[in-house]
Write a protein that holds these residues in place. Sequence first.
Motif, PDB file in Angstrom:
ATOM      1  N   ARG A   1      22.709   3.118 108.280  1.00  0.00           N
ATOM      2  CA  ARG A   1      23.788   3.982 107.895  1.00  0.00           C
ATOM      3  C   ARG A   1      25.012   3.416 107.319  1.00  0.00           C
ATOM      4  NH1 ARG A   1      23.884   6.760 112.034  1.00  0.00           N
ATOM      5  NH2 ARG A   1      22.068   7.997 111.559  1.00  0.00           N
ATOM      6  N   ALA A   2      25.512   2.624 108.338  1.00  0.00           N
ATOM      7  CA  ALA A   2      26.784   1.895 108.060  1.00  0.00           C
ATOM      8  C   ALA A   2      26.908   1.293 106.991  1.00  0.00           C
ATOM      9  CB  ALA A   2      27.306   1.281 109.459  1.00  0.00           C
ATOM     10  N   LEU A   3      25.752   0.523 106.802  1.00  0.00           N
ATOM     11  CA  LEU A   3      25.706  -0.383 105.555  1.00  0.00           C
ATOM     12  C   LEU A   3      25.765   0.606 104.138  1.00  0.00           C
ATOM     13  CD1 LEU A   3      25.086  -3.172 104.034  1.00  0.00           C
ATOM     14  CD2 LEU A   3      22.993  -2.763 104.039  1.00  0.00           C
ATOM     15  N   LEU A   4      24.938   1.292 103.915  1.00  0.00           N
ATOM     16  CA  LEU A   4      24.869   2.189 103.018  1.00  0.00           C
ATOM     17  C   LEU A   4      26.370   3.060 102.690  1.00  0.00           C
ATOM     18  CD1 LEU A   4      21.624   3.937 103.544  1.00  0.00           C
ATOM     19  CD2 LEU A   4      21.994   2.243 101.852  1.00  0.00           C
ATOM     20  N   MET A   5      27.191   3.475 103.694  1.00  0.00           N
ATOM     21  CA  MET A   5      28.215   3.993 103.666  1.00  0.00           C
ATOM     22  C   MET A   5      29.400   2.867 103.398  1.00  0.00           C
ATOM     23  SD  MET A   5      27.919   6.713 106.774  1.00  0.00           S
ATOM     24  CE  MET A   5      29.846   7.614 106.634  1.00  0.00           C
ATOM     25  N   GLN A   6      29.146   1.783 103.811  1.00  0.00           N
ATOM     26  CA  GLN A   6      30.322   0.807 103.579  1.00  0.00           C
ATOM     27  C   GLN A   6      30.317   0.592 101.971  1.00  0.00           C
ATOM     28  OE1 GLN A   6      29.859  -2.755 105.901  1.00  0.00           O
ATOM     29  NE2 GLN A   6      31.335  -3.898 104.667  1.00  0.00           N
ATOM     30  N   ARG A   7      28.986   0.471 101.409  1.00  0.00           N
ATOM     31  CA  ARG A   7      28.933  -0.044 100.191  1.00  0.00           C
ATOM     32  C   ARG A   7      29.020   1.193  99.254  1.00  0.00           C
ATOM     33  NH1 ARG A   7      24.726  -4.606  98.663  1.00  0.00           N
ATOM     34  NH2 ARG A   7      25.065  -3.651  96.534  1.00  0.00           N
ATOM     35  N   GLY A   8      29.228   2.478  99.720  1.00  0.00           N
ATOM     36  CA  GLY A   8      29.483   3.635  99.167  1.00  0.00           C
ATOM     37  C   GLY A   8      28.105   4.206  98.278  1.00  0.00           C
TER      38      GLY A   8
ATOM     39  N   PHE B   1      15.485  -2.589 109.673  1.00  0.00           N
ATOM     40  CA  PHE B   1      16.488  -3.002 109.040  1.00  0.00           C
ATOM     41  C   PHE B   1      16.934  -4.334 108.918  1.00  0.00           C
ATOM     42  CE2 PHE B   1      21.311  -3.503 109.364  1.00  0.00           C
ATOM     43  CZ  PHE B   1      21.623  -3.044 108.225  1.00  0.00           C
ATOM     44  N   SER B   2      17.295  -4.807 107.832  1.00  0.00           N
ATOM     45  CA  SER B   2      17.735  -6.101 107.690  1.00  0.00           C
ATOM     46  C   SER B   2      18.705  -6.332 106.622  1.00  0.00           C
ATOM     47  CB  SER B   2      16.798  -7.103 107.191  1.00  0.00           C
ATOM     48  OG  SER B   2      17.128  -8.196 106.637  1.00  0.00           O
ATOM     49  N   ASP B   3      19.964  -6.480 107.214  1.00  0.00           N
ATOM     50  CA  ASP B   3      21.321  -6.384 106.324  1.00  0.00           C
ATOM     51  C   ASP B   3      20.996  -7.324 104.901  1.00  0.00           C
ATOM     52  OD1 ASP B   3      23.935  -7.668 105.287  1.00  0.00           O
ATOM     53  OD2 ASP B   3      24.540  -6.084 106.655  1.00  0.00           O
ATOM     54  N   VAL B   4      20.343  -8.424 105.107  1.00  0.00           N
ATOM     55  CA  VAL B   4      20.073  -9.274 103.924  1.00  0.00           C
ATOM     56  C   VAL B   4      19.304  -8.609 102.947  1.00  0.00           C
ATOM     57  CG1 VAL B   4      19.215 -11.647 103.066  1.00  0.00           C
ATOM     58  CG2 VAL B   4      20.757 -11.562 105.090  1.00  0.00           C
ATOM     59  N   GLU B   5      18.015  -8.243 103.691  1.00  0.00           N
ATOM     60  CA  GLU B   5      17.006  -7.573 102.595  1.00  0.00           C
ATOM     61  C   GLU B   5      17.486  -6.392 101.865  1.00  0.00           C
ATOM     62  OE1 GLU B   5      12.337  -5.960 102.804  1.00  0.00           O
ATOM     63  OE2 GLU B   5      13.337  -6.528 104.515  1.00  0.00           O
ATOM     64  N   TRP B   6      17.933  -5.560 102.688  1.00  0.00           N
ATOM     65  CA  TRP B   6      18.562  -4.013 102.272  1.00  0.00           C
ATOM     66  C   TRP B   6      19.651  -4.449 101.075  1.00  0.00           C
ATOM     67  CZ3 TRP B   6      18.743   0.916 105.015  1.00  0.00           C
ATOM     68  CH2 TRP B   6      17.407   1.116 105.831  1.00  0.00           C
ATOM     69  N   SER B   7      20.743  -5.368 101.517  1.00  0.00           N
ATOM     70  CA  SER B   7      21.598  -5.751 100.435  1.00  0.00           C
ATOM     71  C   SER B   7      21.110  -6.192  99.043  1.00  0.00           C
ATOM     72  CB  SER B   7      22.823  -6.633 101.065  1.00  0.00           C
ATOM     73  OG  SER B   7      23.092  -6.083 101.997  1.00  0.00           O
ATOM     74  N   GLN B   8      19.907  -7.086  99.109  1.00  0.00           N
ATOM     75  CA  GLN B   8      19.291  -7.662  98.231  1.00  0.00           C
ATOM     76  C   GLN B   8      18.743  -6.446  97.122  1.00  0.00           C
ATOM     77  OE1 GLN B   8      16.662 -10.528  99.803  1.00  0.00           O
ATOM     78  NE2 GLN B   8      18.194 -12.118  99.594  1.00  0.00           N
TER      79      GLN B   8
END
Length: 218
Positions: A101-108, A147-154
């Motif tokens: 959730r934090a990753l999605l919110m951080q990226r808007g 959850f994987s920060d790298v995979e989700w970001s890609q």
Amino acid sequence: MTAFRRAATAAALACTTALALLPAAQAQQVFRIVGPDGKVTFSDRAPDNTAAASGNQVTGTLRSAGGVDTNALPYALRQVVSRYPVTLYSASDCSPCASARALLMQRGVPFAERTVNTNEDIEALKRLSGETGLPFATIGTQQLKGFSDVEWSQYLDAAGYPAQSQLPASYRRAPATPLVAQVAKPAAAPASVHEAAPPAARPAAPARSTTNPAGIIF
């Protein structure tokens, strides 16, 4: 090019290819429909507007673009959300869910959130993903399990979501809702006023007794 950069480039290309082949999809939500007789059924479609017209409570209806209200979004971001809506499936006291959730919110990233807390939610999640692990997310129809920060970001990069938030200051994310929504079925329509009512039953005459042949009530 180092082996690491080659691997990262290949992964990014794989994400881009996978997302390019996927059509846009609505956020998946299961509706628990309770009829007037108490019978419970499950459906991935919300009841039609007749439920609201009949005064029954209807919850869990989806907004545009997979449960995300896109009216206040910048044009470019609105297009991305319409093509690849993001849905996060989470649970209470789930640290990886909080990180996702934090990753999605951080990226808007505008996203819908479905909570998985009851046995019915768990069964619905299993039907959607084939597993019961959380967090679980969808970008379009692409499934992300765990959850994987790298995979989700890609995958977010490949879908076209910006690295930094572009959400307007007035944007407010819709609150999380249970995966299995409680929906009441429409009540049966009342009989038409033009339909003839059945004749009322006439009261039966009191039985005559042998001691009181006239049937007189004293």
